[in-house]
Design a protein around this motif. Structure first.
Motif, PDB file in Angstrom:
ATOM      1  N   GLU A   1       0.850  -1.189   0.000  1.00 43.18           N
ATOM      2  CA  GLU A   1       0.000   0.000   0.000  1.00 43.18           C
ATOM      3  C   GLU A   1       0.886   1.238   0.000  1.00 43.18           C
ATOM      4  OE1 GLU A   1      -2.811  -0.060   3.128  1.00 43.18           O
ATOM      5  OE2 GLU A   1      -3.525  -2.102   2.712  1.00 43.18           O
ATOM      6  N   GLY A   2       0.368   2.275  -0.628  1.00 42.18           N
ATOM      7  CA  GLY A   2       1.125   3.512  -0.742  1.00 42.18           C
ATOM      8  C   GLY A   2       2.023   3.499  -1.962  1.00 42.18           C
TER       9      GLY A   2
ATOM     10  N   ARG B   1       2.444  -7.406   4.718  1.00 45.48           N
ATOM     11  CA  ARG B   1       1.932  -6.108   4.272  1.00 45.48           C
ATOM     12  C   ARG B   1       3.058  -5.075   4.350  1.00 45.48           C
ATOM     13  NH1 ARG B   1      -2.116  -8.086   7.738  1.00 45.48           N
ATOM     14  NH2 ARG B   1      -4.092  -8.559   6.688  1.00 45.48           N
TER      15      ARG B   1
ATOM     16  N   TYR C   1       3.468  -0.928   4.046  1.00 46.67           N
ATOM     17  CA  TYR C   1       2.794   0.370   3.988  1.00 46.67           C
ATOM     18  C   TYR C   1       3.859   1.448   3.772  1.00 46.67           C
ATOM     19  CZ  TYR C   1      -1.092  -2.123   6.217  1.00 46.67           C
ATOM     20  OH  TYR C   1      -2.092  -3.015   6.527  1.00 46.67           O
ATOM     21  N   TYR C   2       3.830   2.112   2.631  1.00 44.19           N
ATOM     22  CA  TYR C   2       4.760   3.204   2.353  1.00 44.19           C
ATOM     23  C   TYR C   2       4.103   4.520   2.733  1.00 44.19           C
ATOM     24  CZ  TYR C   2       7.828   0.065  -0.246  1.00 44.19           C
ATOM     25  OH  TYR C   2       8.689  -0.947  -0.603  1.00 44.19           O
TER      26      TYR C   2
ATOM     27  N   THR D   1       6.206   0.770   6.947  1.00 45.80           N
ATOM     28  CA  THR D   1       5.686  -0.141   7.964  1.00 45.80           C
ATOM     29  C   THR D   1       5.595  -1.541   7.363  1.00 45.80           C
ATOM     30  OG1 THR D   1       4.409   1.622   8.991  1.00 45.80           O
ATOM     31  CG2 THR D   1       3.806  -0.634   9.554  1.00 45.80           C
TER      32      THR D   1
END
Length: 407
Positions: free
Chosen positions: A301-302, A339, A341-342, A348
């Motif tokens: 994501e991101g 997962r 997360y950018y 993350t």
């Protein structure tokens, strides 16, 4: 080198190690030069010199005692100066003329106070010596002109300044030597710390490589053993996976241990010092894990961006270690999720599973945490990140780490 020169050098080293003996020999040499002059040289005739007594045994004994007190000039310079002044006063009251040994002994005593004591004591000794010498010249029954008095007093002051400068020079060189020693100790401490840090890094890398690949090989070997009778094709495929994973593990171990070698050629060094794996190799890692039968899904994501090289390696090793623990403890029917997360400034990483090995994993970690959990915490902390490890809501286990993109 001739025996004579070697003997002189040995004698010089012996004197340097025994300064009191060197001072005693110097005082004896001064007496050997001055005493014959004291007894053989006749005093000038005239009314001004009638106040002086001819040298005798007692004057010679006083000169010997005063001069030999220089033996303790380095250890007790102030008492030696006071003793010499007192001895010369006794000779002056007794009417004996000044001699070369006691005058030279007085000047050396003034020099010793300045050279071997701090500013307060050296100033006190220098002032006392100067006042004594000035009063002695003024009260001397022999007529003395003003230029002679000024010159002689300047000699006393010059001797004191010389001793003070030499003391400051010795202190300066001592400070330089001490600073060099401190820098050498600090350099040794830094080198030891660097070696310890490098050993810890290599231990973490070896643990990550060995633990992950051996876990995959163990699972594949167990699966091949169970199905070899009824599905020989799948068993051969599992054996092929074991072979491939083993070769990969050996290759990575050679690359890691290769940095410890110093006698390798350029071509060999290029092969052994290949780049460390990063998030770009995550797909290959997940494929290896899926071949063991563990279902793994990946979400990103991101806006994906390349983190710093250290964070890239640390995030990859964190995911590898977490999935290895899942293979060990989650059970055969477990599933796992990865997962990424950018964010604007950080990355993350979450690794979760729904297995039933949480209790076993935590119990093993409490009894013997080994390199796994310690390596995770060290990797994340090394790059200024945060790490949380613990049971997952609804069952299973979770690992969550936050890295700054620029560490």
């Amino acid at each position: 080198m001739s025996p004579r020169i070697r003997g002189l050098l040995a004698f010089r080293a012996w004197l340097k190690a025994r300064p009191q003996a060197a001072d005693a020999l110097f005082a004896l040499g001064l007496l050997l030069v001055g005493l014959p002059q004291l007894f053989l040289e006749e005093l000038p005739t005239g009314a001004d010199y009638d106040h002086f007594r001819d040298p005798d045994v007692w004057s010679g004994l006083l000169v010997v005692v005063v001069t030999m007190s220089l033996t303790w000039r380095q250890r007790h310079p102030l008492p030696v100066l006071a003793f010499i002044i007192g001895g010369e006063l006794v000779m002056a009251v007794a009417g004996y003329p000044p001699s070369v040994p006691d005058v030279v002994a007085f000047l050396i005593a003034v020099y010793s106070v300045a050279a071997h004591r701090g500013l307060a004591q050296s100033a006190l000794g220098g002032l006392a010596g100067f006042v004594y010498f000035l009063v002695y010249l003024i009260l001397l029954p022999v007529p003395t002109s003003l230029p002679v008095v000024v010159t002689d007093c300047a000699l006393v002051v010059g001797v004191w300044v010389l001793g003070r400068n030499l003391r400051l020079r010795r202190a300066y060189f001592a400070e330089l030597e001490d600073r060099a020693a401190r820098l050498e100790r600090a350099r040794g401490t830094d080198a030891r710390a660097a070696r310890i840090e490098e050993r810890s890094r290599i231990a973490r890398e070896l643990h990550d490589v060995v633990a992950h690949h051996v876990s995959v090989m163990t699972v594949q070997a167990g699966a091949a053993r169970r199905i070899i009778d009824r599905d020989a094709g799948s068993a051969r495929e599992a054996m092929s996976t074991i072979e491939e994973v083993g070769r990969t593990a050996l290759s990575e171990m050679r690359r890691i241990v290769g940095v410890l070698r110093t006698d390798r050629d350029a071509e060999q060094a290029g092969r052994e010092l290949a780049p460390q794996p990063g998030l770009g190799d995550l797909g290959e890692l997940l494929d290896h894990v899926r071949e063991t039968g563990l279902s793994v899904q990946l979400w990103i994501e991101g806006e994906a961006r390349s983190p710093s090289p250290g964070v890239d390696v640390a995030a990859f090793r964190l995911i590898q270690e977490a999935l290895t623990n899942t293979l060990k403890h989650a059970g055969p029917q477990a599933r796992a999720w990865v997962r990424l997360y950018y964010g604007d400034r950080d990355l993350t990483v979450e690794i979760e599973d729904d297995g039933r090995g949480t209790a076993t994993f935590m119990a093993d970690s409490d009894d013997n945490p080994g390199h796994g959990l310690v390596g995770m915490y060290e990797r994340v902390a090394l790059y200024g990140g945060e790490l949380r490890i613990g049971p997952r809501v609804g069952g299973g286990f979770g690992v969550r780490a936050r890295f700054p993109l620029e560490a």
